[in-house]
Design a protein around this motif. Structure first.
Motif: not given
Ligand code: FAD
Length: 289
Positions: A73-78, A97-100, A104-112
């Protein structure tokens, strides 16, 4: 300013205990791209933040062509889109995941976090539904599985009860001749919330669609699983007429509101256009698989 306690458990059991003790006054923290913004803006108030990133299981990303995909759940998009095998097997998820946000956001934001934030506009959620994803939940009563289409219950609300949190999402291995796609409409190229979005997946047997799932973003209080739209295509060749019938069923499943991003009528029109395009992409990808 209200003080907030920060705890960083290293096991699922510790996280459940830390959340259960405070009930509604505790929230998990993953990448923080939603919750920190909400806390600073006064849109949420908590006494305790439970950082789930130090729990090894929540950082695991595993793909097996037979067993399928499991995303902590904590795996970031990148991390998801940088894995070539996952990118090839789960094209609808890759679109999302490539358009969220941006890089920079994709380096932090998780799918969970995208799922648990339960925004109707969450871009990953229709893609997860199209890929038939299941959410793995842990809580005081043990573990349970929830299909992603049943996970969000209202804007910002989910099926998670006191002390429960999301551990991972699982997606089955794509069968032969599988394709998927996610598309959204925003009035500029990036960094905006979907006015409407559509995810679709298909399995083809020759020129016949044998399985099809369609899901929508930003057109109801929760992401929508447009089951009838998928059913409209099953057993048929994907002719223009059959796709138009599926798109019409998706329009019927949408219950949009009018707001500053667009009117309900405009959103309903977008659902038809995006569903048609997402289905065509998914069919094309299935033929190339
Ligand atoms: C500039 C910017 C642009 C953005 N663009 C987009 C976009 O284009 N599309 C889009 O969909 N989103 C977009 N977002 C939002 C997106 O970044 C988030 O939805 C993100 O995916 C949430 O993940 P996170 O790890 O940051 O979650 P967090 O912010 O840490 O958490 C989000 C919510 O989920 C809860 N939560 C987190 N992990 C768990 C867990 N394991 N179990 C239970 N609850 C949990 C938290 O308590 C919180 O309520 C954008 C955000 C920003 C700041």
């Amino acid at each position: 300013m209200r003080p907030i306690e920060y705890v960083a458990p290293t096991t699922v059991e510790e996280a459940v205990a830390a959340l259960a003790e405070k009930g509604e006054a505790a929230r998990p923290l993953a990448g923080g791209t939603d919750i920190i913004v909400q806390l600073r803006g006064g849109r949420r108030a908590v006494d305790r933040i439970v950082d789930v990133k130090k729990i090894p299981e929540l950082n695991e990303l595993s793909y097996d062509p037979q067993a399928g995909l499991r995303i902590g759940a904590a795996v970031p998009c990148h991390r998801i889109y940088e894995d070539d095998a996952i990118a090839e097997a789960y094209p609808g998820l890759m679109d999302a995941v490539t358009l969220i946000g941006g890089i920079q956001i994709q380096g932090r934001a998780s799918l969970g976090g995208n799922l648990c934030n339960a925004a109707p506009s969450g871009d990953s959620i229709p893609a997860l539904i199209a890929h038939n994803a299941v959410a793995e939940v842990a809580g005081p009563g043990g573990r349970r599985d929830v299909p992603v289409e049943d996970f969000c219950t209202a804007p910002g609300r989910t099926v998670l009860g006191p002390g429960e949190f999301l551990v991972a999402m699982r997606m089955p291995a794509p069968p032969a001749n599988f394709g998927a796609s996610y598309l959204r409409f925003i009035p500029r190229n990036e960094m905006d919330i979907a006015v409407a979005g559509a995810g679709a997946s298909v399995v083809m047997d020759g020129d016949t669609v044998t399985e099809c799932r369609v899901a929508l973003a930003s057109v109801a209080p929760t992401p929508v699983f447009a089951e009838e739209a998928g059913a409209a295509l099953v057993g048929k060749a994907p002719s223009d007429e059959a796709i138009a019938e599926a798109a019409q069923a998706a329009r019927a499943a949408a219950k949009p509101i009018s707001d500053m991003r667009g009117t309900a009528e405009y959103r309903t029109h977008l659902v038809g256009v995006l569903t048609t395009r997402a289905l065509r992409n998914a069919i094309q990808r299935a033929k190339e698989a």
